[in-house]
Design a protein around this motif. Structure first.
Motif, short mmCIF file in Angstrom:
data_model
loop_
_atom_site.label_atom_id
_atom_site.label_comp_id
_atom_site.label_asym_id
_atom_site.label_seq_id
_atom_site.Cartn_x
_atom_site.Cartn_y
_atom_site.Cartn_z
N HIS A 181 0.84 -1.19 0.00
CA HIS A 181 0.00 0.00 0.00
C HIS A 181 0.87 1.24 0.00
O HIS A 181 2.09 1.16 0.15
CB HIS A 181 -0.98 0.00 1.18
N HIS A 183 0.84 5.31 1.65
CA HIS A 183 0.21 6.20 2.63
C HIS A 183 0.69 7.61 2.33
O HIS A 183 1.90 7.85 2.22
CB HIS A 183 0.61 5.76 4.05
N SER A 212 -7.72 8.50 6.79
CA SER A 212 -8.70 7.66 6.11
C SER A 212 -7.96 6.57 5.34
O SER A 212 -6.92 6.82 4.74
CB SER A 212 -9.53 8.50 5.13
N PHE A 213 -8.53 5.36 5.37
CA PHE A 213 -7.92 4.20 4.75
C PHE A 213 -8.87 3.64 3.69
O PHE A 213 -10.01 3.29 4.00
CB PHE A 213 -7.60 3.14 5.81
N HIS A 220 -7.48 -4.24 3.61
CA HIS A 220 -7.61 -3.24 4.68
C HIS A 220 -7.27 -1.84 4.20
O HIS A 220 -7.90 -0.88 4.61
CB HIS A 220 -6.81 -3.63 5.93
N HIS A 221 -6.26 -1.68 3.34
CA HIS A 221 -6.06 -0.42 2.62
C HIS A 221 -4.96 -0.54 1.58
O HIS A 221 -3.93 -1.14 1.83
CB HIS A 221 -5.80 0.77 3.55
N ALA A 224 -3.88 5.28 1.81
CA ALA A 224 -4.31 6.00 3.01
C ALA A 224 -3.88 7.46 2.89
O ALA A 224 -2.91 7.78 2.18
CB ALA A 224 -3.70 5.37 4.26
N ASN A 226 -3.41 11.00 5.52
CA ASN A 226 -3.53 11.57 6.86
C ASN A 226 -3.17 13.04 6.86
O ASN A 226 -2.48 13.54 5.96
CB ASN A 226 -2.68 10.79 7.87
#
Length: 290
Positions: A181, A183, A212-213, A220-221, A224, A226
């Motif tokens: 993933h 982020h 938020s993911f 699960h993500h 993401a 932030n």
């Protein structure tokens, strides 16, 4: 679940992140010191150098590029941009081997967390680009609350993990390793959801305070965002160090065409392999087919 296998692997490796219509592919970083960053991702992280050229180096596993480094940063990184690239290992034993390597080489870590769905270690490269090294628990073991995936940030017992490291010199990241993933640092999580969920069609999986993911296919993500250190941040500037782009890989042709249409309708541009679009902070996504 999708199995990754090549001629170097004795058995398939199942990766939850790939069991989805879309997953993350190559992450491209714009850097100041290409030789130093190439050495770091090779020696500290454990990726294999696949190709080097004029101002570019690619590194990965199984001959598949995971990280692309481009010389040419002309500005420092602004508040928005990359929070971390998350490198997904096939098993807990592989994560234990990597922490053993980090301990032996005195590689400084910035965090270690049990997220209930995964176990993760955190650090940064010499230019401040965040990195997560993690392994997923099997999807059947992910806790749920009211039908939704439950995630948390709990202490990871490093001593217990290190005790599982296998003997012998570290041989680098194992076959089957992929980017799980990405982020991002964004200026507003509601705006991030509006773009990644509302425009691109990802599912909102979990909300944390200030983060938020979002994911494809029940993971699960995959992405993401932030605002922990970037609340209210505006668009990034051309030539900034850090994230240059990341790939969004479509598993089949129908998914590819759907996402391509979404990107172009939202003002994205056609590319030789698919389409590209920037989020509200200038983080560039590049679509390609698997």
């Amino acid at each position: 679940m999708i199995a990754v296998q090549d001629s170097k692997m004795k058995t398939p490796v199942n990766l939850e992140a790939l069991d989805a219509p879309f997953h993350i592919g190559v992450v491209t970083l714009r850097v100041h010191d290409l030789p130093a960053l190439t050495a770091f991702y090779r020696d500290a992280i454990g990726l294999t150098v696949i190709e080097t050229g004029a101002g570019v180096a690619t590194l990965g596993v199984d001959g598949q590029v995971l990280v692309r480094l481009e010389q040419g940063a002309t500005r420092p990184t602004s508040p928005a941009g990359l929070f971390h690239t998350a490198i997904l290992l096939p098993s807990r034993a592989d994560l234990a081997d990597w922490i053993g390597h980090a301990a032996a080489t005195r590689l400084p870590l910035e965090g270690a967390s049990d997220h209930l769905v995964s176990e993760a270690l955190y650090l940064s490269d010499p230019e401040g680009n965040g990195i997560e090294i993690y392994r997923d628990r099997p999807r059947a073991d992910w806790p749920r609350r009211d039908g939704a995936i439950k995630m948390a940030t709990e202490r990871l017992d490093l001593g217990a993990l290190l005790a599982e490291a296998r003997a012998g010199a570290y041989a680098g990241m194992p076959s089957g390793t992929r980017v799980g993933h990405i982020h991002l640092r964004v200026g507003d999580t509601a705006e991030a959801e509006s773009f990644y969920v509302g425009v691109l069609g990802f599912d909102l999986m979990v909300r944390y305070p200030g983060a938020s993911f979002m994911a494809s296919g029940g993971y699960h993500h995959h992405i993401a965002g932030n605002v922990w250190n970037s609340r209210g941040a505006g668009p990034r500037q051309a030539g900034e160090a850090g994230l240059a782009s990341f790939e969004l890989v479509a598993r089949d042709r129908e998914d590819f065409e759907t996402m391509r249409g979404r990107m172009l309708a939202a003002g994205g541009a056609e590319t030789a392999d698919g389409a590209a679009i920037a989020d509200p902070w200038g983080n560039r996504l590049v679509l390609r087919a698997a």
